[in-house]
Design a protein around this motif. Structure first.
Motif, PDB file in Angstrom:
ATOM      1  N   ALA A   1       1.874 -13.810  -6.285  1.00  0.00           N
ATOM      2  CA  ALA A   1       1.727 -12.284  -6.108  1.00  0.00           C
ATOM      3  C   ALA A   1       2.997 -11.542  -5.563  1.00  0.00           C
ATOM      4  O   ALA A   1       3.648 -10.722  -6.013  1.00  0.00           O
ATOM      5  CB  ALA A   1       0.423 -11.869  -5.444  1.00  0.00           C
ATOM      6  N   CYS A   2       3.494 -12.225  -4.496  1.00  0.00           N
ATOM      7  CA  CYS A   2       4.782 -11.683  -3.718  1.00  0.00           C
ATOM      8  C   CYS A   2       5.963 -11.960  -4.704  1.00  0.00           C
ATOM      9  O   CYS A   2       6.829 -11.051  -4.754  1.00  0.00           O
ATOM     10  CB  CYS A   2       4.865 -12.353  -2.530  1.00  0.00           C
TER      11      CYS A   2
ATOM     12  N   ASN B   1       1.693  -3.767  -6.957  1.00  0.00           N
ATOM     13  CA  ASN B   1       1.549  -3.584  -5.563  1.00  0.00           C
ATOM     14  C   ASN B   1       0.273  -3.677  -5.245  1.00  0.00           C
ATOM     15  O   ASN B   1      -0.204  -4.258  -3.991  1.00  0.00           O
ATOM     16  CB  ASN B   1       1.912  -2.102  -5.334  1.00  0.00           C
ATOM     17  N   GLU B   2      -0.696  -3.108  -5.878  1.00  0.00           N
ATOM     18  CA  GLU B   2      -2.220  -3.478  -5.524  1.00  0.00           C
ATOM     19  C   GLU B   2      -2.731  -4.903  -5.522  1.00  0.00           C
ATOM     20  O   GLU B   2      -3.522  -5.109  -4.812  1.00  0.00           O
ATOM     21  CB  GLU B   2      -3.075  -2.357  -6.459  1.00  0.00           C
ATOM     22  N   ASP B   3      -2.246  -5.295  -6.518  1.00  0.00           N
ATOM     23  CA  ASP B   3      -2.494  -6.984  -6.619  1.00  0.00           C
ATOM     24  C   ASP B   3      -1.996  -7.638  -5.611  1.00  0.00           C
ATOM     25  O   ASP B   3      -2.683  -8.416  -4.902  1.00  0.00           O
ATOM     26  CB  ASP B   3      -2.248  -7.514  -8.001  1.00  0.00           C
TER      27      ASP B   3
ATOM     28  N   ALA C   1      -3.961  -9.788  -2.553  1.00  0.00           N
ATOM     29  CA  ALA C   1      -3.699 -11.263  -2.225  1.00  0.00           C
ATOM     30  C   ALA C   1      -3.408 -11.365  -0.764  1.00  0.00           C
ATOM     31  O   ALA C   1      -3.693 -12.404  -0.192  1.00  0.00           O
ATOM     32  CB  ALA C   1      -2.845 -11.758  -3.284  1.00  0.00           C
ATOM     33  N   CYS C   2      -2.335 -10.425  -0.444  1.00  0.00           N
ATOM     34  CA  CYS C   2      -1.985 -10.662   1.003  1.00  0.00           C
ATOM     35  C   CYS C   2      -3.142 -10.538   2.191  1.00  0.00           C
ATOM     36  O   CYS C   2      -3.155 -11.088   3.093  1.00  0.00           O
ATOM     37  CB  CYS C   2      -0.691  -9.664   1.233  1.00  0.00           C
ATOM     38  N   LEU C   3      -3.859  -9.281   1.929  1.00  0.00           N
ATOM     39  CA  LEU C   3      -4.758  -9.142   2.807  1.00  0.00           C
ATOM     40  C   LEU C   3      -5.911 -10.218   2.916  1.00  0.00           C
ATOM     41  O   LEU C   3      -6.233 -10.755   3.910  1.00  0.00           O
ATOM     42  CB  LEU C   3      -5.510  -7.899   2.366  1.00  0.00           C
TER      43      LEU C   3
ATOM     44  N   THR D   1       0.867  -1.168   0.011  1.00  0.00           N
ATOM     45  CA  THR D   1       0.100  -0.161  -0.058  1.00  0.00           C
ATOM     46  C   THR D   1       0.736   1.269  -0.029  1.00  0.00           C
ATOM     47  O   THR D   1       0.714   2.219  -0.744  1.00  0.00           O
ATOM     48  CB  THR D   1      -0.992   0.075   1.188  1.00  0.00           C
ATOM     49  N   THR D   2       1.855   1.262   0.707  1.00  0.00           N
ATOM     50  CA  THR D   2       2.758   2.453   1.009  1.00  0.00           C
ATOM     51  C   THR D   2       3.737   2.415  -0.277  1.00  0.00           C
ATOM     52  O   THR D   2       3.679   3.628  -0.494  1.00  0.00           O
ATOM     53  CB  THR D   2       3.515   2.392   2.120  1.00  0.00           C
TER      54      THR D   2
END
Length: 135
Positions: A94-95, A59-61, A65-67, A37-38
């Motif tokens: 995603a990471c 970053n947004e994807d 995915a992480c959330l 996010t940052t």
């Protein structure tokens, strides 16, 4: 012991995986989501924002995915481990992709270096959990 580990160890349901490994993965997911996010926001503040569209998108994807993964791993009652396994794999991918993109910019953008590190840490935690999930 982390708060997530403490919570999972006190959960009335018996876990199919080690609580510390599960908690570590959830925590790394939430940490990575915040970093993404940052980083996306910092990319938007760069003078060359048009050159960073792919980075921002990834970053947004990765954040999403992480959330989702962190939230899903925090709910263990009647968990379907085939669904969780698929989600953790998606998060790991995603990471990997986001981390690789951020590494391209890490030499001249500190926020991308930090984000890439968070992505790599989450990727490792996801792999550790995948290795621990029974087949």
């Amino acid at each position: 012991m982390t708060q997530a580990t403490d919570m999972l160890k006190r959960h009335p349901q018996q876990l199919q995986v080690d609580a510390a490994i599960l908690a570590q993965c959830a925590e790394k997911c939430f940490t990575c989501a915040q970093a993404c996010t940052t980083c996306a926001d910092a990319c938007l503040g760069e003078a060359s924002v048009a050159d960073l569209v792919r980075c921002i998108r990834l970053n947004e994807d990765c954040r999403a995915a992480c959330l989702a993964t962190g939230e899903m791993l925090s709910r263990v009652t009647e968990a379907d481990w085939s669904v969780l396994r698929a989600q953790v794999r998606a998060c790991l991918t995603a990471c990997q992709v986001c981390g690789a993109e951020c590494e391209k910019h890490a030499g001249h953008m500190e926020h991308c270096r930090v984000c890439a590190e968070a992505c790599r840490a989450c990727e490792q935690a996801c792999q550790a959990l995948l290795d621990a999930i029974p087949a």
